[in-house]
Write a protein that holds these residues in place. Structure first.
Motif, mmCIF file in Angstrom:
data_model
loop_
_atom_site.group_PDB
_atom_site.id
_atom_site.type_symbol
_atom_site.label_atom_id
_atom_site.label_comp_id
_atom_site.label_asym_id
_atom_site.label_seq_id
_atom_site.Cartn_x
_atom_site.Cartn_y
_atom_site.Cartn_z
ATOM 1 N N ALA A 94 0.825 -1.206 0.000
ATOM 2 C CA ALA A 94 0.000 0.000 0.000
ATOM 3 C C ALA A 94 0.864 1.263 0.000
ATOM 4 N N TYR A 95 1.878 1.303 0.856
ATOM 5 C CA TYR A 95 2.758 2.475 0.883
ATOM 6 C C TYR A 95 3.551 2.606 -0.417
ATOM 7 N N SER A 96 3.946 1.489 -0.979
ATOM 8 C CA SER A 96 4.698 1.514 -2.237
ATOM 9 C C SER A 96 3.845 2.055 -3.372
ATOM 10 N N LEU A 97 2.606 1.595 -3.450
ATOM 11 C CA LEU A 97 1.704 2.106 -4.482
ATOM 12 C C LEU A 97 1.423 3.591 -4.296
ATOM 13 N N LEU A 98 1.283 4.019 -3.050
ATOM 14 C CA LEU A 98 1.074 5.437 -2.776
ATOM 15 C C LEU A 98 2.289 6.257 -3.203
ATOM 16 N N ALA A 99 3.489 5.767 -2.916
ATOM 17 C CA ALA A 99 4.710 6.477 -3.307
ATOM 18 C C ALA A 99 4.824 6.577 -4.826
ATOM 19 N N VAL A 100 4.505 5.494 -5.525
ATOM 20 C CA VAL A 100 4.557 5.518 -6.992
ATOM 21 C C VAL A 100 3.476 6.443 -7.548
ATOM 22 N N PHE A 101 2.306 6.427 -6.944
ATOM 23 C CA PHE A 101 1.244 7.343 -7.374
ATOM 24 C C PHE A 101 1.693 8.794 -7.222
ATOM 25 N N LEU A 102 2.283 9.117 -6.079
ATOM 26 C CA LEU A 102 2.758 10.487 -5.861
ATOM 27 C C LEU A 102 3.848 10.859 -6.868
ATOM 28 N N LEU A 103 4.758 9.934 -7.136
ATOM 29 C CA LEU A 103 5.804 10.195 -8.130
ATOM 30 C C LEU A 103 5.202 10.373 -9.515
ATOM 31 N N ALA A 104 4.244 9.545 -9.859
ATOM 32 C CA ALA A 104 3.647 9.586 -11.204
ATOM 33 C C ALA A 104 2.839 10.847 -11.447
ATOM 34 N N THR A 105 2.340 11.463 -10.396
ATOM 35 C CA THR A 105 1.484 12.633 -10.579
ATOM 36 C C THR A 105 2.226 13.952 -10.411
ATOM 37 N N ILE A 106 3.536 13.922 -10.268
ATOM 38 C CA ILE A 106 4.305 15.168 -10.254
ATOM 39 C C ILE A 106 4.181 15.778 -11.648
ATOM 40 N N PRO A 107 3.666 16.993 -11.746
ATOM 41 C CA PRO A 107 3.389 17.574 -13.070
ATOM 42 C C PRO A 107 4.602 17.623 -14.005
ATOM 43 N N GLN A 108 5.781 17.929 -13.485
ATOM 44 C CA GLN A 108 6.955 18.001 -14.350
ATOM 45 C C GLN A 108 7.279 16.640 -14.962
ATOM 46 N N LEU A 109 7.182 15.581 -14.177
ATOM 47 C CA LEU A 109 7.459 14.249 -14.721
ATOM 48 C C LEU A 109 6.445 13.865 -15.780
ATOM 49 N N ALA A 110 5.182 14.097 -15.488
ATOM 50 C CA ALA A 110 4.143 13.757 -16.459
ATOM 51 C C ALA A 110 4.294 14.578 -17.743
ATOM 52 N N ASP A 111 4.638 15.857 -17.603
ATOM 53 C CA ASP A 111 4.830 16.692 -18.798
ATOM 54 C C ASP A 111 6.049 16.256 -19.598
ATOM 55 N N TYR A 112 7.145 15.934 -18.907
ATOM 56 C CA TYR A 112 8.361 15.522 -19.614
ATOM 57 C C TYR A 112 8.197 14.159 -20.275
ATOM 58 N N ALA A 113 7.189 13.404 -19.866
ATOM 59 C CA ALA A 113 6.941 12.118 -20.513
ATOM 60 C C ALA A 113 6.316 12.282 -21.889
ATOM 61 N N THR A 114 5.884 13.496 -22.232
ATOM 62 C CA THR A 114 5.275 13.720 -23.545
ATOM 63 C C THR A 114 6.186 14.470 -24.502
ATOM 64 N N ILE A 115 7.339 14.943 -24.021
ATOM 65 C CA ILE A 115 8.294 15.622 -24.902
ATOM 66 C C ILE A 115 9.665 14.997 -24.710
ATOM 67 N N VAL A 116 10.518 15.157 -25.679
ATOM 68 C CA VAL A 116 11.875 14.632 -25.580
ATOM 69 C C VAL A 116 12.709 15.661 -24.829
ATOM 70 N N TYR A 117 12.877 15.417 -23.533
ATOM 71 C CA TYR A 117 13.636 16.326 -22.695
ATOM 72 C C TYR A 117 14.369 15.498 -21.649
ATOM 73 N N ALA A 118 15.619 15.782 -21.443
ATOM 74 C CA ALA A 118 16.486 14.919 -20.647
ATOM 75 C C ALA A 118 16.236 14.968 -19.150
ATOM 76 N N ASP A 119 15.455 15.915 -18.663
ATOM 77 C CA ASP A 119 15.211 15.961 -17.223
ATOM 78 C C ASP A 119 14.490 14.715 -16.726
ATOM 79 N N LEU A 120 13.606 14.156 -17.529
ATOM 80 C CA LEU A 120 12.931 12.919 -17.134
ATOM 81 C C LEU A 120 13.929 11.776 -17.042
ATOM 82 N N VAL A 121 14.819 11.677 -18.003
ATOM 83 C CA VAL A 121 15.817 10.608 -18.000
ATOM 84 C C VAL A 121 16.751 10.775 -16.804
ATOM 85 N N LEU A 122 17.165 12.015 -16.554
ATOM 86 C CA LEU A 122 18.018 12.278 -15.389
ATOM 87 C C LEU A 122 17.289 11.920 -14.101
#
Length: 174
Positions: A94-122
């Motif tokens: 449960a805590y692991s899923l919550l942590a992944v949910f929080l990581l997945a919903t960070i706006p910068q990560l979600a936005d960088y997943a739609t453009i080719v930008y190295a900050d997501l890879v970093l």
């Protein structure tokens, strides 16, 4: 957002896509590339992991700009999957899923997943490197330290800013 359009973000075109196209059309890194001025290619001193990855994809897809866009959503999904598998070794499901949910919903990560930008890879390499380091500290298994060090070393090929994370990594090890 990712599938229907080619690479269109200014930084993505200037720093990564243009270099990948040059490398693909030249059949490798052209002679004197690192001496080229800013008027020829933006930031020739940037690390080349992302342009080389895009070049590799171009070599298999025949210079398909739409397929090369899929790199970032795949990095995003790989980051989430690897982060879950690592964090699951520390916390309950449960805590692991919550942590992944929080990581997945960070706006910068979600936005960088739609453009080719190295900050997501970093972010992917650094996050996983520090998580493996945490696992090493908890379990003292050398495999975790080796994986952590490899991921941190590869992050230096992603962006120049990785030097700061590598210094923090070294201080943490000390």
């Amino acid at each position: 957002l990712t599938l229907p359009v080619p690479i269109h973000s200014h930084d993505a075109v200037a720093n990564y896509a243009l270099k990948a196209r040059i490398f693909y059309l030249e059949g490798g890194i052209p002679a004197g590339f690192f001496g080229w001025g800013e008027e020829t290619v933006a930031h020739p001193d940037y690390p080349l992991l992302l342009p080389l990855l895009l070049t590799w994809i171009y070599s298999f897809t025949g210079f398909n700009d739409l397929v090369v866009n899929m790199v970032m959503p795949l990095f995003y999904l790989a980051l989430l999957g690897l982060f879950y598998s690592q964090i699951r070794k520390i916390f309950t499901r449960a805590y692991s899923l919550l942590a992944v949910f929080l990581l997945a919903t960070i706006p910068q990560l979600a936005d960088y997943a739609t453009i080719v930008y190295a900050d997501l890879v970093l972010a992917a390499f650094v996050t996983c490197a520090f998580t493996y380091l945490l696992l090493y500290i908890r379990t003292q298994e050398r495999a975790y330290l080796i994986l952590s060090s490899l991921l941190m070393g590869v992050s230096l090929w992603v962006k120049n800013e990785a030097v700061v994370f590598t210094a923090a990594f070294g201080l943490t090890l000390l």
